[in-house]
Structures are given as C-alpha cells and as structure tokens.
Design a protein around this motif. Structure first.
Motif, PDB file in Angstrom:
ATOM      1  N   GLU A  59       0.840  -1.203   0.000  1.00  0.00           N
ATOM      2  CA  GLU A  59       0.000   0.000   0.000  1.00  0.00           C
ATOM      3  C   GLU A  59       0.882   1.262   0.000  1.00  0.00           C
ATOM      4  O   GLU A  59       1.930   1.297   0.616  1.00  0.00           O
ATOM      5  N   ASN A  60       0.389   2.312  -0.675  1.00  0.00           N
ATOM      6  CA  ASN A  60       1.107   3.574  -0.712  1.00  0.00           C
ATOM      7  C   ASN A  60       1.010   4.280   0.650  1.00  0.00           C
ATOM      8  O   ASN A  60      -0.086   4.507   1.134  1.00  0.00           O
ATOM      9  N   LEU A  61       2.154   4.594   1.260  1.00  0.00           N
ATOM     10  CA  LEU A  61       2.098   5.232   2.578  1.00  0.00           C
ATOM     11  C   LEU A  61       1.990   6.749   2.427  1.00  0.00           C
ATOM     12  O   LEU A  61       2.750   7.356   1.667  1.00  0.00           O
ATOM     13  N   VAL A  62       1.026   7.335   3.119  1.00  0.00           N
ATOM     14  CA  VAL A  62       0.847   8.786   3.035  1.00  0.00           C
ATOM     15  C   VAL A  62       0.909   9.402   4.435  1.00  0.00           C
ATOM     16  O   VAL A  62       0.517   8.767   5.416  1.00  0.00           O
ATOM     17  N   TYR A  63       1.396  10.642   4.485  1.00  0.00           N
ATOM     18  CA  TYR A  63       1.590  11.343   5.761  1.00  0.00           C
ATOM     19  C   TYR A  63       0.997  12.746   5.598  1.00  0.00           C
ATOM     20  O   TYR A  63       1.508  13.545   4.812  1.00  0.00           O
ATOM     21  N   ILE A  64      -0.072  12.992   6.347  1.00  0.00           N
ATOM     22  CA  ILE A  64      -0.826  14.234   6.168  1.00  0.00           C
ATOM     23  C   ILE A  64      -0.771  15.077   7.439  1.00  0.00           C
ATOM     24  O   ILE A  64      -0.851  14.534   8.546  1.00  0.00           O
ATOM     25  N   LEU A  65      -0.674  16.395   7.262  1.00  0.00           N
ATOM     26  CA  LEU A  65      -0.817  17.315   8.398  1.00  0.00           C
ATOM     27  C   LEU A  65      -2.093  18.113   8.158  1.00  0.00           C
ATOM     28  O   LEU A  65      -2.252  18.747   7.107  1.00  0.00           O
ATOM     29  N   LEU A  66      -3.013  18.048   9.108  1.00  0.00           N
ATOM     30  CA  LEU A  66      -4.290  18.774   8.996  1.00  0.00           C
ATOM     31  C   LEU A  66      -4.345  19.834  10.080  1.00  0.00           C
ATOM     32  O   LEU A  66      -3.937  19.583  11.216  1.00  0.00           O
ATOM     33  N   GLY A 108      -6.204  22.663  15.602  1.00  0.00           N
ATOM     34  CA  GLY A 108      -4.762  22.656  15.366  1.00  0.00           C
ATOM     35  C   GLY A 108      -4.199  21.414  14.725  1.00  0.00           C
ATOM     36  O   GLY A 108      -4.903  20.637  14.078  1.00  0.00           O
ATOM     37  N   LEU A 109      -2.912  21.237  14.981  1.00  0.00           N
ATOM     38  CA  LEU A 109      -2.113  20.255  14.233  1.00  0.00           C
ATOM     39  C   LEU A 109      -2.475  18.793  14.543  1.00  0.00           C
ATOM     40  O   LEU A 109      -2.349  18.345  15.676  1.00  0.00           O
ATOM     41  N   LEU A 110      -2.901  18.107  13.507  1.00  0.00           N
ATOM     42  CA  LEU A 110      -3.198  16.678  13.646  1.00  0.00           C
ATOM     43  C   LEU A 110      -2.507  15.945  12.500  1.00  0.00           C
ATOM     44  O   LEU A 110      -2.675  16.311  11.337  1.00  0.00           O
ATOM     45  N   LEU A 111      -1.715  14.928  12.852  1.00  0.00           N
ATOM     46  CA  LEU A 111      -1.085  14.113  11.809  1.00  0.00           C
ATOM     47  C   LEU A 111      -1.986  12.931  11.519  1.00  0.00           C
ATOM     48  O   LEU A 111      -2.582  12.357  12.430  1.00  0.00           O
ATOM     49  N   LEU A 112      -2.072  12.559  10.252  1.00  0.00           N
ATOM     50  CA  LEU A 112      -2.850  11.378   9.858  1.00  0.00           C
ATOM     51  C   LEU A 112      -2.004  10.568   8.891  1.00  0.00           C
ATOM     52  O   LEU A 112      -1.333  11.135   8.019  1.00  0.00           O
ATOM     53  N   THR A 113      -2.024   9.267   9.046  1.00  0.00           N
ATOM     54  CA  THR A 113      -1.224   8.424   8.164  1.00  0.00           C
ATOM     55  C   THR A 113      -1.812   7.022   8.093  1.00  0.00           C
ATOM     56  O   THR A 113      -2.642   6.642   8.922  1.00  0.00           O
ATOM     57  N   ASN A 114      -1.377   6.277   7.084  1.00  0.00           N
ATOM     58  CA  ASN A 114      -1.712   4.848   7.043  1.00  0.00           C
ATOM     59  C   ASN A 114      -0.468   4.028   7.402  1.00  0.00           C
ATOM     60  O   ASN A 114      -0.450   2.823   7.206  1.00  0.00           O
ATOM     61  N   ASP A 115       0.575   4.705   7.923  1.00  0.00           N
ATOM     62  CA  ASP A 115       1.787   4.011   8.358  1.00  0.00           C
ATOM     63  C   ASP A 115       1.602   3.636   9.834  1.00  0.00           C
ATOM     64  O   ASP A 115       1.906   4.422  10.735  1.00  0.00           O
TER      65      ASP A 115
END
Ligand code: URA
Length: 237
Positions: A59-66, A108-115
């Motif tokens: 799976e493609n790993l993605v790293y998001i900052l919301l 504020g800052l929330l990280l979201l990922t599938n890693d």
C-alpha cells in the motif's frame, strides 16, 4: 510477522487498533478467523483479510498534516453522528487514521497516516513526542501555580510528568491568560485537566506543533502532505 504488526504495516490500522480488530473477530487468515493476538503471518504465502477485504503490504504510505477546526471528532465515526476530520480529506484515497487524538473542541495540528508502525512509535508512552499547545485560560496565573504546573500535577490519580509553560500575556480587561504549554504525554484531555487542576480552566485550545513539525501557514480546515524531511524526522525519533 506478528499479525498486528502485519496489519499495521499494510496501512490498515495502528498495532493497537489491529489487536482490537482481531478481538472483534474481523481478521481472517486463509479464510479462517484469527483469535490469538500472537498469530504469526507468513508474508509470502498467507492471505489476510480485514472486514472481508484482502490486505497487502504494498500500500502507498501517506503522511498528512491537517489544521483541525473545532467541532470535529478525530475518530472515524461516533454515536452522535458528529463531523469527523476524515470528511476534510477530500482527495486522499488511502485509508488514513490520526496519530493520537485531539478533543472535539480542540483545534490545530493533527497528523494522519496509514503508516501504522510510525503511529505506534509516536504514540507509545515510552517515546511520546513533545506537543506544543496554545491555551486561552481563565484568570491570571501565580508564580506558585506555574511552578506546580511545571513540576507535575495530579489528574485522575495520575501524576503528570514535568511540563513546560510560558505566559504569553495576561489580558486584564477580559481576565484571561494566553499560555504556551509543552507536554510529551498524551493522556485524555490532559492539557484541560492540568489547567483545571491549577484553577484556570481552558477556554480555547489549539495544538501548534508536534516535535519540530509545525502548522506553518496551513490554514484552519486545510491539510498538506508532510515533506520527505519531516517524515524522516518523525521516523528518526
Ligand atoms: N490536551 C487536551 O486537553 N485536549 C487535547 O485535545 C489535546 C491535549
């Protein structure tokens, strides 16, 4: 590989959530329901399904900052049908999940990922990363209260680890203080409980940084992918 690590590596859930999936009888290996948390998966041969969907390691790993607005939950769904942060990630097709959580009323800052491995690492009590918050609280803090806050307080029979706190300003007209708070633990509603414990309840709360990762100019309700440098930094913690 242990089954919960395998599920996390496929980007489906954190290791802890993966264990819940197993206990909730959602995980099958080669068509058979798995009950033991210690089950070992053969990555080459076994076929693993979560909730009826076959999962795989590529799976493609993605790293998001919301930049989370107030009034959103950080779980996928809740019993009150409130809006979820996942609704804000309009063009992210991967199934990501939050690294830790923010309260419904916190922004504020929330990280979201599938890693799942990175999530596991960043939220593990052993190496929880420093988180910086800006809090608007009632009243003016005394030197004594600041000292107590810094050295650790009792909340719910638990003594918090030493924390950092700076008074940005005190507004005499409104009788409110703006504080910058840094903690590395992640207990439920910890900042709110710590401020309440020194008799200065939080009026508004925003997370502005996790370690060296900051919101920068990411606007409220918007998100961006982390840079390679930021991802490498998080992995190196
Ligand atoms: N501490 C809190 O009280 N709430 C949050 O959302 C995060 C930290």
């Amino acid at each position: 590989m242990r089954i919960n690590k395998y599920i996390a590596s496929c980007g489906v859930a954190s290791r802890r959530k993966a264990e819940e999936l197993i206990l909730n009888k959602k995980v099958k290996v080669n068509g058979k329901l798995i009950e033991e948390l210690s089950f070992q998966v053969d990555e080459q041969k076994d076929s693993v399904e979560v909730d009826g969907v076959k999962i795989s390691l590529d799976e493609n790993l993605v790293y998001i900052l919301l930049n989370k607005p107030e009034g959103y939950i950080t779980t996928v769904k809740d019993q009150f049908d409130r809006k979820s942060v996942i609704d804000l990630l309009s063009d992210i097709k991967e199934r990501v999940f939050p690294v830790g959580r923010l309260d419904y009323e916190t922004s504020g800052l929330l990280l979201l990922t599938n890693d799942g491995d990175l999530t596991y690492k960043l939220t593990h009590p052993k190496h929880e990363i420093d988180k910086t918050y800006i809090a608007m609280v009632k009243g003016q803090l005394s030197e004594e209260e600041i000292k107590n806050f810094k050295s650790g307080l009792y909340i719910d029979d638990y003594k918090t680890a030493p924390a950092k706190i700076k008074v940005v300003y005190y507004d005499k007209n409104k009788d409110i203080s703006k504080l910058e708070i840094k903690i590395h633990e992640g207990k439920n509603r910890q900042v709110r409980k710590m401020c309440k414990a020194i008799n200065h309840p939080v009026l508004r709360l925003k997370r502005v940084a996790m370690g060296k990762i900051t919101l920068n100019d990411c606007k409220i309700g918007e998100y961006r992918h982390l840079t390679e440098e930021e991802v490498n930094y998080l992995k190196s913690i």
